[in-house]
Design an enzyme around this catalytic site. Structure first.
Site, mmCIF file in Angstrom:
data_model
loop_
_atom_site.group_PDB
_atom_site.id
_atom_site.type_symbol
_atom_site.label_atom_id
_atom_site.label_comp_id
_atom_site.label_asym_id
_atom_site.label_seq_id
_atom_site.Cartn_x
_atom_site.Cartn_y
_atom_site.Cartn_z
ATOM 1 N N GLN A 174 95.315 89.946 58.827
ATOM 2 C CA GLN A 174 94.420 89.148 59.676
ATOM 3 C C GLN A 174 95.159 88.261 60.689
ATOM 4 O OE1 GLN A 174 91.154 89.287 59.928
ATOM 5 N NE2 GLN A 174 90.583 90.478 58.136
ATOM 6 N N SER A 194 97.469 96.069 59.961
ATOM 7 C CA SER A 194 96.417 97.068 60.165
ATOM 8 C C SER A 194 96.031 97.088 61.636
ATOM 9 C CB SER A 194 95.203 96.700 59.305
ATOM 10 O OG SER A 194 94.118 97.537 59.614
ATOM 11 N N CYS A 319 81.499 95.451 50.198
ATOM 12 C CA CYS A 319 82.303 96.582 49.763
ATOM 13 C C CYS A 319 81.782 97.829 50.454
ATOM 14 C CB CYS A 319 82.323 96.695 48.255
ATOM 15 S SG CYS A 319 80.708 96.861 47.532
HETATM 16 N N1 PLP Z 1 94.025 92.846 53.788
HETATM 17 C C1 PLP Z 1 93.197 92.008 54.416
HETATM 18 C C2 PLP Z 1 93.467 90.534 54.387
HETATM 19 C C3 PLP Z 1 92.075 92.499 55.098
HETATM 20 O O1 PLP Z 1 91.248 91.658 55.709
HETATM 21 C C4 PLP Z 1 91.854 93.906 55.110
HETATM 22 C C5 PLP Z 1 90.653 94.467 55.742
HETATM 23 O O2 PLP Z 1 89.581 93.892 55.674
HETATM 24 C C6 PLP Z 1 92.766 94.744 54.449
HETATM 25 C C7 PLP Z 1 93.845 94.174 53.792
HETATM 26 C C8 PLP Z 1 92.582 96.233 54.433
HETATM 27 O O3 PLP Z 1 92.876 96.785 55.715
HETATM 28 P P1 PLP Z 1 92.332 98.222 56.144
HETATM 29 O O4 PLP Z 1 90.875 98.046 56.447
HETATM 30 O O5 PLP Z 1 93.125 98.579 57.366
HETATM 31 O O6 PLP Z 1 92.575 99.140 55.017
#
Ligand code: PLP
Length: 378
Positions: A174, A194, A319
Site C-alpha cells: 500500500q 503489487s 473477501c
Molecule cells: N498486502 C496488502 C497490504 C494489501 O492491501 C493487498 C491487497 O489488498 C495485498 C497484500 C495483496 O495484493 P494482491 O491483490 O496484489 O494480491
C-alpha cells in the site's frame, strides 16, 4: 471519476489503470517472443521486462537484479514467508490475510503480535516474542495498513530483529506513491509490492530481496527470474507495472492535495456528527485513506447506499466472495464489534477531485440523516 458519473473512492482495493500503464501494456501485447528465448523476438520481450525491472527497482531505491516478478502482492508475500529459511514467524496482528494465511501454511511456530489502540505494532511485544521464538525467526511487518492506512515502525522493528538474528519481511503493497519508500531506509530482507495498487494492472507484483538473500522458490520449473520464481513472465502486465512505477514520483507529489481532501472528509463528517470515530486517527497514516464510522449504520448498508448514489467505497476487508467479515484489524486495535461494524474505508487517489469529495460528503450527511430519522422513530 470513473465512467461518466461514478465516483471511485476505493483506491486501496485497486487503483484505476494509469494511461501510461495501459499504453505500455498494449504495446507489449504485440511482442511475440518468450523473454527466455535467445532469438530477436525473445530479446525484444526480455528488453521490455528488464526496463520494467529497472523502473520497479528505482521506485524503491533498489538494484534491478534484486527484483523478482510474480503475479501480485499475495504471491510476493507467500514467496517470502514460505521460502525464507527460518524456524518461526512473528507478524503483527493487523497484517493482510496474505501474510497471516501464508504464515499458517508454513506449519512453523507462528505468533501474532499485539498492536496498540492506533494499530501500531507493540515493539515491546516484538522484543519479548523474539526472545522466545525458535531461531532464526522471520518478522513480517507491513509498511502501511490497507484498512486504516496506519504506518508501522518498520525500521525500529527491523533493528530489534537484527539483534536476534531474525530476518524481516515488509509488505509494502500500500505504500508506493502514497509515502516515500526506499529499501535503503528500512534494513529489511524482503519487501512485497503489487502493481494494481499504484495504477498498474491486476495480476503483477514483485518481491525485492536484499542483496545476497536467497529463498526456496515457491514455484519451481524453468528457472525464470534467476531461479527464484519459475514460469514465463507476464510481459504485458509487467510492462504496465513498470510504467506505473515510473509515475510514482508524480503520484506522490499529488499527495499534498489528496491529504487535504481526506482531511476535509474527516473534518466535515465529524462537524456534522461529533460521535464519528476514525480508526488510527492518532497515528501517522497514509494520506489517502480514512476508516470512518457512521454511528448507527452498518458498514455493509453504507456501502450499498453509497453504491446506489454512484459512489464506490468499501467495508472492512471484503473477501473474494464479496462477503464482509469482521475486520481482524479493527478488532486487534480493541475497537468493539458494534463500532467496528459501522466503519467503512474511503480511499482516494490521483483521480479524486474536490467536486467528488463535496458530493461524497453531501451523500454521507444524507445517509446519516436517514439513520437519525430511524433512531428517533425507534
Ligand atoms: N498486502 C496488502 C497490504 C494489501 O492491501 C493487498 C491487497 O489488498 C495485498 C497484500 C495483496 O495484493 P494482491 O491483490 O496484489 O494480491
Amino acid at each position: 471519476m470513473t465512467g461518466n458519473t461514478r465516483i471511485y473512492l476505493d483506491y486501496n482495493a485497486s487503483a484505476p489503470l494509469l494511461p501510461e500503464a495501459r499504453e505500455a501494456m498494449i504495446a507489449a501485447l504485440d511482442l511475440v517472443g518468450n523473454p527466455s528465448s535467445v532469438h530477436r523476438e525473445g530479446r525484444e520481450a526480455r528488453h521490455v521486462l528488464e526496463i520494467a525491472r529497472a523502473d520497479v527497482a528505482a521506485m524503491i531505491g533498489a538494484r534491478p537484479v534484486d527484483i523478482v516478478f510474480c503475479s501480485g502482492g499475495t504471491e510476493s508475500v507467500a514467496m517470502a514467508i514460505r521460502g525464507a529459511p527460518v524456524a518461526s514467524i512473528l507478524h503483527s496482528a493487523v497484517e493482510h490475510d496474505a501474510v497471516r494465511a501464508a504464515a499458517e501454511q508454513t506449519g512453523l511456530a507462528v505468533e501474532s503480535l499485539a498492536v496498540d489502540a492506533e494499530g501500531r505494532l507493540d515493539l515491546i511485544a516484538l522484543s519479548e516474542a523474539l526472545e522466545r521464538a525458535p531461531k532464526p525467526a522471520l518478522v513480517s511487518l507491513m509498511f502501511a495498513n490497507n484498512e486504516t492506512g496506519v504506518l508501522q515502525p518498520v525500521a525500529e522493528a527491523a533493528s530489534l530483529a537484527r539483534a536476534h538474528d531474525a530476518l524481516v519481511h515488509c509488505d509494502a503493497v500500500q505504500a508506493p506513491g502514497r509515502v516515500a519508500l526506499s529499501v535503503k531506509d528500512l534494513d529489511v530482507d524482503f519487501l512485497s509490492l503489487s502493481a494494481h495498487k499504484i495504477g498498474g494492472p491486476k495480476g503483477a507484483g514483485a518481491l525485492w530481496l536484499r542483496p545476497g538473500r536467497m529463498l526456496a522458490p515457491l514455484i519451481a520449473g524453468g528457472g525464470q527470474e534467476s531461479f527464484r520464481r519459475s514460469g514465463t513472465e507476464a510481459v504485458a502486465a509487467i510492462a504496465g507495472f513498470g510504467a506505473a512505477a515510473r509515475c510514482v514520483p508524480e503520484t506522490l507529489a499529488d499527495m499534498a492535495r489528496v491529504v487535504a481532501l481526506r482531511d476535509r472528509i474527516e473534518a466535515e463528517c465529524r462537524a456534522h456528527r461529533p460521535d464519528v470515530f476514525i480508526a488510527g486517527a492518532g497515528a501517522s497514516r497514509l494520506p489517502n485513506v480514512t476508516a470512518l464510522s457512521m454511528p448507527g449504520i452498518a458498514a455493509e448498508t453504507q456501502v450499498m447506499r453509497f453504491d446506489l448514489e454512484g459512489i464506490a467505497i468499501s467495508a472492512g476487508s471484503a473477501c473474494s466472495s464479496g462477503k464482509v467479515r469482521q475486520s481482524h484489524v479493527l478488532s486487534a486495535m480493541g475497537i468493539g464489534k458494534e463500532q467496528a461494524g459501522e466503519i467503512v474505508r474511503i480511499s482516494l487517489g490521483r483521480g479524486t477531485t474536490e467536486r467528488e469529495i463535496a458530493r461524497f460528503i453531501a451523500v454521507w450527511k444524507h445517509v446519516c440523516a436517514r439513520s437519525r430519522g430511524r433512531e428517533k422513530a425507534a
